[in-house]
Design a protein around this motif. Structure first.
Motif, mmCIF file in Angstrom:
data_model
loop_
_atom_site.group_PDB
_atom_site.id
_atom_site.type_symbol
_atom_site.label_atom_id
_atom_site.label_comp_id
_atom_site.label_asym_id
_atom_site.label_seq_id
_atom_site.Cartn_x
_atom_site.Cartn_y
_atom_site.Cartn_z
ATOM 1 N N ALA A 162 49.281 79.786 26.837
ATOM 2 C CA ALA A 162 47.923 79.579 26.193
ATOM 3 C C ALA A 162 46.954 78.567 26.740
ATOM 4 O O ALA A 162 45.807 78.677 26.759
ATOM 5 N N LEU A 163 47.772 77.464 27.201
ATOM 6 C CA LEU A 163 46.836 76.272 27.352
ATOM 7 C C LEU A 163 46.566 76.147 28.902
ATOM 8 O O LEU A 163 47.326 76.623 29.700
ATOM 9 N N SER A 164 45.478 75.358 29.163
ATOM 10 C CA SER A 164 45.036 75.275 30.452
ATOM 11 C C SER A 164 46.101 74.241 31.086
ATOM 12 O O SER A 164 46.682 73.528 30.340
ATOM 13 N N ALA A 165 45.937 74.092 32.217
ATOM 14 C CA ALA A 165 47.053 73.371 33.154
ATOM 15 C C ALA A 165 46.789 71.725 32.654
ATOM 16 O O ALA A 165 47.910 71.145 32.540
ATOM 17 N N ARG A 166 45.688 71.413 32.532
ATOM 18 C CA ARG A 166 45.383 70.070 31.850
ATOM 19 C C ARG A 166 45.799 69.972 30.787
ATOM 20 O O ARG A 166 46.615 68.776 30.341
ATOM 21 N N ARG A 167 45.479 70.765 29.799
ATOM 22 C CA ARG A 167 46.083 70.526 28.187
ATOM 23 C C ARG A 167 47.395 70.531 28.068
ATOM 24 O O ARG A 167 47.950 69.936 27.308
ATOM 25 N N PHE A 168 47.813 71.433 29.019
ATOM 26 C CA PHE A 168 49.737 71.370 28.874
ATOM 27 C C PHE A 168 50.101 70.218 29.526
ATOM 28 O O PHE A 168 51.053 69.689 29.131
ATOM 29 N N ALA A 169 49.601 69.682 30.352
ATOM 30 C CA ALA A 169 50.051 68.366 31.118
ATOM 31 C C ALA A 169 50.054 67.439 29.995
ATOM 32 O O ALA A 169 50.970 66.413 29.718
ATOM 33 N N GLN A 170 48.861 67.409 29.111
ATOM 34 C CA GLN A 170 48.780 66.309 28.026
ATOM 35 C C GLN A 170 49.621 66.669 26.860
ATOM 36 O O GLN A 170 50.503 65.645 26.584
ATOM 37 N N GLN A 171 49.966 67.937 26.636
ATOM 38 C CA GLN A 171 50.954 68.180 25.629
ATOM 39 C C GLN A 171 52.756 67.548 26.296
ATOM 40 O O GLN A 171 53.202 67.140 25.607
ATOM 41 N N ARG A 172 52.775 68.012 27.389
ATOM 42 C CA ARG A 172 54.012 67.758 28.189
ATOM 43 C C ARG A 172 54.324 66.278 28.054
ATOM 44 O O ARG A 172 55.517 65.926 27.656
ATOM 45 N N ARG A 173 53.321 65.622 28.304
ATOM 46 C CA ARG A 173 53.354 64.159 28.195
ATOM 47 C C ARG A 173 54.094 63.404 27.038
ATOM 48 O O ARG A 173 54.732 62.613 26.825
ATOM 49 N N SER A 174 53.426 64.053 25.974
ATOM 50 C CA SER A 174 53.656 63.693 24.840
ATOM 51 C C SER A 174 54.966 64.151 23.930
ATOM 52 O O SER A 174 55.288 63.800 22.842
ATOM 53 N N THR A 175 55.261 65.330 24.152
ATOM 54 C CA THR A 175 56.412 65.947 23.750
ATOM 55 C C THR A 175 57.728 66.216 24.253
ATOM 56 O O THR A 175 58.540 66.708 23.784
ATOM 57 N N ILE A 176 57.710 66.155 25.630
ATOM 58 C CA ILE A 176 58.933 66.470 26.372
ATOM 59 C C ILE A 176 59.542 65.476 27.415
ATOM 60 O O ILE A 176 58.810 64.605 27.667
ATOM 61 N N ALA A 177 60.750 65.444 27.456
ATOM 62 C CA ALA A 177 61.363 64.297 28.297
ATOM 63 C C ALA A 177 62.537 65.320 29.025
ATOM 64 O O ALA A 177 63.208 66.021 28.615
ATOM 65 N N PHE A 178 62.723 64.853 30.281
ATOM 66 C CA PHE A 178 63.445 65.633 31.401
ATOM 67 C C PHE A 178 64.284 64.431 31.984
ATOM 68 O O PHE A 178 63.946 63.147 32.285
ATOM 69 N N VAL A 179 65.743 64.637 32.079
ATOM 70 C CA VAL A 179 66.511 63.844 33.029
ATOM 71 C C VAL A 179 67.024 64.711 34.251
ATOM 72 O O VAL A 179 67.480 65.764 33.931
ATOM 73 N N PHE A 180 66.432 64.242 35.359
ATOM 74 C CA PHE A 180 66.569 65.356 36.665
ATOM 75 C C PHE A 180 67.901 65.046 37.062
ATOM 76 O O PHE A 180 68.411 63.780 37.192
ATOM 77 N N GLN A 181 68.383 65.959 37.876
ATOM 78 C CA GLN A 181 69.592 65.649 38.448
ATOM 79 C C GLN A 181 69.679 64.781 39.666
ATOM 80 O O GLN A 181 70.339 64.122 39.887
ATOM 81 N N SER A 182 68.347 64.652 40.355
ATOM 82 C CA SER A 182 68.212 63.511 41.291
ATOM 83 C C SER A 182 67.434 62.165 40.822
ATOM 84 O O SER A 182 66.890 61.906 41.465
ATOM 85 N N TYR A 183 67.206 62.243 39.554
ATOM 86 C CA TYR A 183 66.402 61.039 38.974
ATOM 87 C C TYR A 183 65.195 61.041 39.119
ATOM 88 O O TYR A 183 64.202 60.814 38.144
ATOM 89 N N ASN A 184 64.468 61.351 40.338
ATOM 90 C CA ASN A 184 63.152 61.326 40.635
ATOM 91 C C ASN A 184 62.257 60.054 40.118
ATOM 92 O O ASN A 184 61.558 60.073 39.457
ATOM 93 N N LEU A 185 63.119 58.873 40.206
ATOM 94 C CA LEU A 185 62.432 57.413 39.643
ATOM 95 C C LEU A 185 61.746 56.952 40.832
ATOM 96 O O LEU A 185 61.824 57.200 42.096
ATOM 97 N N ILE A 186 60.812 56.098 40.501
ATOM 98 C CA ILE A 186 59.767 55.239 41.437
ATOM 99 C C ILE A 186 60.490 54.140 41.992
ATOM 100 O O ILE A 186 61.048 53.106 41.034
ATOM 101 N N PRO A 187 61.268 54.317 43.085
ATOM 102 C CA PRO A 187 61.807 53.007 43.621
ATOM 103 C C PRO A 187 61.285 51.581 43.405
ATOM 104 O O PRO A 187 62.288 50.645 43.136
#
Length: 126
Positions: free
Chosen positions: A73-98
Motif C-alpha cells: 500500500a506504500l508509494s515506491a518512495r515510502r517503501f524505499a524508506q521502509q526497506r532501508r530501515s528494516t530489511i537486510a539482504f545478502v546477495f549471491q553475487s554480493y553487489n558490493l561497491i568495489p
C-alpha cells in the motif's frame, strides 16, 4: 509472536503471454531476529518471492507486511524508506561497491538513511 514479514501470491507473465501463477498459496512469517534461507529447485519461485518481499515486484494479490506495515500500500518512495530501515539482504553475487571496504559497504545503507553508524558498531555486530 509478531511477524516481521508475511508474504503474498504473485502472477507473472508466462510464455505466449498467458499469466502464470508463480507464488500460489504462499504464506511466510518470519519472527524478529529469525534467520531464513530460501531454497528450492530452479524455477520454483525463490527469486520472485524475494523480489516481492524486497518491493522490486508487486504481488498480483495478497499483501507483504513488514513489521505490521502493508508495504504493497506504500508509494515506491515510502517503501524505499521502509526497506532501508528494516530489511537486510545478502546477495549471491554480493553487489558490493568495489571502491569501498567491506565495512564501508555495510555502513552505506545507514548513511543513505541519514543514520549515524560507526565502524565500531558494525564490527561489534559481526
Amino acid at each position: 509472536m509478531r511477524s516481521v514479514i508475511a508474504a503474498p501470491g504473485r502472477t507473472a507473465g508466462g510464455s505466449g503471454g498467458e499469466p502464470v501463477e508463480v507464488l500460489h498459496g504462499i504464506s511466510l512469517t518470519v519472527a524478529p531476529g529469525e534467520l531464513v534461507s530460501v531454497v528450492g529447485p530452479s524455477g520454483s519461485g525463490k527469486s520472485t518471492l524475494l523480489y516481492c518481499l524486497a518491493g522490486l515486484e508487486r504481488p498480483s494479490r495478497g499483501a507483504v507486511r513488514i513489521g505490521g506495515v502493508d508495504t504493497t500500500a506504500l508509494s515506491a518512495r515510502r517503501f524505499a524508506q521502509q526497506r532501508r530501515s528494516t530489511i537486510a539482504f545478502v546477495f549471491q553475487s554480493y553487489n558490493l561497491i568495489p571502491s569501498l571496504t567491506a565495512a564501508q559497504n555495510v555502513i552505506l545503507p545507514a548513511r543513505l538513511a541519514r543514520r549515524a553508524v560507526t565502524l565500531v558498531e558494525v564490527l561489534s555486530r559481526a
